[in-house]
Design an enzyme around this catalytic site. Structure first.
Site, PDB file in Angstrom:
ATOM      1  N   ASN A 175       9.836   9.732  -4.841  1.00  0.00           N
ATOM      2  CA  ASN A 175      11.135   9.059  -4.730  1.00  0.00           C
ATOM      3  C   ASN A 175      11.073   7.854  -3.808  1.00  0.00           C
ATOM      4  O   ASN A 175      11.617   6.788  -4.116  1.00  0.00           O
ATOM      5  CB  ASN A 175      12.213  10.047  -4.253  1.00  0.00           C
ATOM      6  N   LYS A 210       0.843  -1.210   0.000  1.00  0.00           N
ATOM      7  CA  LYS A 210       0.000   0.000   0.000  1.00  0.00           C
ATOM      8  C   LYS A 210       0.871   1.249   0.000  1.00  0.00           C
ATOM      9  O   LYS A 210       0.794   2.110   0.894  1.00  0.00           O
ATOM     10  CB  LYS A 210      -0.968  -0.013   1.178  1.00  0.00           C
ATOM     11  N   VAL A 211       1.692   1.311  -1.024  1.00  0.00           N
ATOM     12  CA  VAL A 211       2.710   2.356  -1.119  1.00  0.00           C
ATOM     13  C   VAL A 211       2.031   3.728  -1.141  1.00  0.00           C
ATOM     14  O   VAL A 211       1.125   3.956  -1.939  1.00  0.00           O
ATOM     15  CB  VAL A 211       3.555   2.131  -2.398  1.00  0.00           C
ATOM     16  N   GLY A 256     -15.732 -12.985   2.955  1.00  0.00           N
ATOM     17  CA  GLY A 256     -15.589 -13.963   4.050  1.00  0.00           C
ATOM     18  C   GLY A 256     -15.561 -13.257   5.383  1.00  0.00           C
ATOM     19  O   GLY A 256     -16.576 -12.747   5.858  1.00  0.00           O
ATOM     20  N   GLY A 295     -12.346  -8.281   1.136  1.00  0.00           N
ATOM     21  CA  GLY A 295     -13.452  -8.117   2.087  1.00  0.00           C
ATOM     22  C   GLY A 295     -14.432  -9.270   2.029  1.00  0.00           C
ATOM     23  O   GLY A 295     -15.501  -9.209   2.630  1.00  0.00           O
ATOM     24  N   SER A 330     -12.231  -1.688   2.269  1.00  0.00           N
ATOM     25  CA  SER A 330     -13.411  -2.507   2.573  1.00  0.00           C
ATOM     26  C   SER A 330     -13.942  -2.347   3.994  1.00  0.00           C
ATOM     27  O   SER A 330     -15.058  -2.743   4.287  1.00  0.00           O
ATOM     28  CB  SER A 330     -13.057  -3.981   2.342  1.00  0.00           C
ATOM     29  N   GLY A 339     -17.353 -10.046   5.725  1.00  0.00           N
ATOM     30  CA  GLY A 339     -18.790 -10.050   5.440  1.00  0.00           C
ATOM     31  C   GLY A 339     -19.194  -9.990   3.976  1.00  0.00           C
ATOM     32  O   GLY A 339     -20.361 -10.176   3.658  1.00  0.00           O
ATOM     33  N   GLY A 340     -18.252  -9.684   3.089  1.00  0.00           N
ATOM     34  CA  GLY A 340     -18.610  -9.650   1.660  1.00  0.00           C
ATOM     35  C   GLY A 340     -18.708 -11.057   1.102  1.00  0.00           C
ATOM     36  O   GLY A 340     -18.208 -12.016   1.707  1.00  0.00           O
TER      37      GLY A 340
HETATM   38  O1  O7E Z   1     -10.280 -10.087   5.659  1.00  0.00           O
HETATM   39  P1  O7E Z   1      -9.365 -11.098   5.077  1.00  0.00           P
HETATM   40  O2  O7E Z   1      -8.706 -11.945   6.090  1.00  0.00           O
HETATM   41  O3  O7E Z   1     -10.004 -11.882   3.971  1.00  0.00           O
HETATM   42  O4  O7E Z   1      -8.133 -10.301   4.423  1.00  0.00           O
HETATM   43  C1  O7E Z   1      -8.332  -9.314   3.485  1.00  0.00           C
HETATM   44  C2  O7E Z   1      -7.021  -8.874   2.912  1.00  0.00           C
HETATM   45  O5  O7E Z   1      -7.272  -7.836   1.979  1.00  0.00           O
HETATM   46  C3  O7E Z   1      -6.048  -8.312   3.927  1.00  0.00           C
HETATM   47  O6  O7E Z   1      -4.743  -8.627   3.485  1.00  0.00           O
HETATM   48  C4  O7E Z   1      -6.251  -6.829   3.844  1.00  0.00           C
HETATM   49  O7  O7E Z   1      -5.081  -6.116   4.158  1.00  0.00           O
HETATM   50  C5  O7E Z   1      -6.600  -6.652   2.392  1.00  0.00           C
HETATM   51  N1  O7E Z   1      -7.465  -5.505   2.086  1.00  0.00           N
HETATM   52  C6  O7E Z   1      -8.691  -5.364   2.694  1.00  0.00           C
HETATM   53  O8  O7E Z   1      -9.121  -6.196   3.469  1.00  0.00           O
HETATM   54  N2  O7E Z   1      -9.439  -4.256   2.404  1.00  0.00           N
HETATM   55  C7  O7E Z   1      -9.052  -3.302   1.537  1.00  0.00           C
HETATM   56  O9  O7E Z   1      -9.772  -2.362   1.307  1.00  0.00           O
HETATM   57  C8  O7E Z   1      -7.831  -3.452   0.892  1.00  0.00           C
HETATM   58  C9  O7E Z   1      -7.075  -4.588   1.141  1.00  0.00           C
HETATM   59  C10 O7E Z   1      -5.951  -4.793   0.324  1.00  0.00           C
HETATM   60  O10 O7E Z   1      -5.469  -5.858   0.106  1.00  0.00           O
HETATM   61  O11 O7E Z   1      -5.519  -3.703  -0.279  1.00  0.00           O
HETATM   62  C11 O7E Z   1      -4.698  -3.865  -1.283  1.00  0.00           C
HETATM   63  C12 O7E Z   1      -5.215  -4.897  -2.209  1.00  0.00           C
END
Ligand code: O7E
Length: 292
Positions: free
Chosen positions: A133, A127-128, A237, A235, A182, A240-241
């Site tokens: 730079n 999540k840069v 599992g 999101g 999410s 909840g999605g």
């Molecule tokens: O809830 P889980 O365990 O299914 O994990 C979800 C993964 O997606 C977790 O690594 C979290 O950091 C990532 N994620 C989100 O849950 N929501 C977001 O809005 C964004 C991410 C994410 O991966 O962002 C970059 C893709």
């Protein structure tokens, strides 16, 4: 790999090739562009009308998007190296990519990226979100370690995304941009700006965006902005999605963490998600949607 194949009478195909399949999606060709950018009707002058698309929407020509087959991405948020490798190996037949983030890299070191990259497409979720730079340096290290894609935030702005894209190009890698997250807190600051961030992503030569499976209506709204770009939705599992709602809203793939790596049988869980995605894609395609 995505490319556009010319068809007849202004209809062509967006072709997405995976190691095993070719997904064809009909599109108008050349893609229509806003009239202000495209003074000539595209049926009259395909080359002239396609030029503005190349100039103003270069990602259509150049994006080297991750290869999607099952539409399932494993979020490998575990902190133990052998468990990480074990889960990744078990779910490998059912996933398109392994998303590696801070929990795994901070506990195991960046070497884990290279280890996973031997058998999977590794998407580095750092999540840069820094000045150009610093973004460039982070992206460079991720790609050198073996990543094939990297995730950056949109909010630091155009130049910060551009730095990641420039570095990714050197390595033939993908950049995915987070628009709206999410979790509920995303409604505080991100959601009201998500459309703007999606537009910025669209203009930034990236492969796709991240949009929330927890709010499928937002996936749909963001799809309307980014057109054919990839949308990958976390999101599902634990948060909840559901896979089917995210795909039906227009997501190309979903990201799943806990519901896979905490499952008693991660391979079985992955297989179930992958079947759900396939069914949702078919239903979505039947309704005229993308169903990639
Ligand atoms: O809830 P889980 O365990 O299914 O994990 C979800 C993964 O997606 C977790 O690594 C979290 O950091 C990532 N994620 C989100 O849950 N929501 C977001 O809005 C964004 C991410 C994410 O991966 O962002 C970059 C893709």
């Amino acid at each position: 790999m995505i490319h556009i194949e010319k068809g007849v009478k202004g209809i062509g195909y967006r072709v997405m090739e995976t190691g095993f399949e070719r997904h064809l999606r009909p599109i108008s060709y050349p893609m229509p562009v806003p009239n202000t950018l495209n003074p000539l009707p595209y049926s009259l002058s395909p080359i002239a009308s396609f030029l503005p698309k190349i100039l103003f929407y270069p990602h259509i020509m150049t994006c080297d998007a991750m290869k999607l087959s099952s539409g399932l991405v494993l979020a490998l948020d575990v902190t133990d190296r052998s468990r990480a490798l074990d889960v990744a190996a078990r779910v490998a037949p059912h996933i398109d990519a392994v998303k590696v983030g801070y929990p795994l890299v901070l506990s195991c070191g960046t070497g884990i990226i290279g280890e996973l990259a031997k058998s999977s497409y590794v998407l580095c979720d750092f999540k840069v979100a820094d000045i150009p730079n610093t973004n460039r340096l982070i992206a460079s290290e991720a790609f050198k370690a073996g990543a094939k894609g990297i995730i950056c935030h949109a909010f630091p702005g155009r130049d910060s995304i551009a730095a990641v894209v420039e570095e990714a190009k050197k390595h033939g890698g993908d950049v995915l941009v987070v628009t709206e997250m999410s979790h509920p807190g995303a409604l505080d600051f991100m959601a009201p700006k998500a459309e703007q961030m999606a537009r910025l992503a669209s203009d930034s030569n990236v492969s796709g965006i991240i949009a929330p499976a927890t709010r499928p209506e937002r996936v749909k709204a963001l799809r309307a902005i980014v057109g054919d770009m990839l949308i990958i939705s976390p999101g599902v599992g634990a948060q909840g999605g559901t896979a089917s709602r995210a795909i039906s809203a227009g997501a190309d793939a979903i990201i799943v963490g806990r519901s896979l790596y905490e499952a008693p049988d991660p391979a079985e869980a992955a297989s179930m998600f992958s079947s759900e995605i396939a069914e949702a894609r078919n239903a979505f395609r039947d309704k005229g949607g993308k169903g990639s």
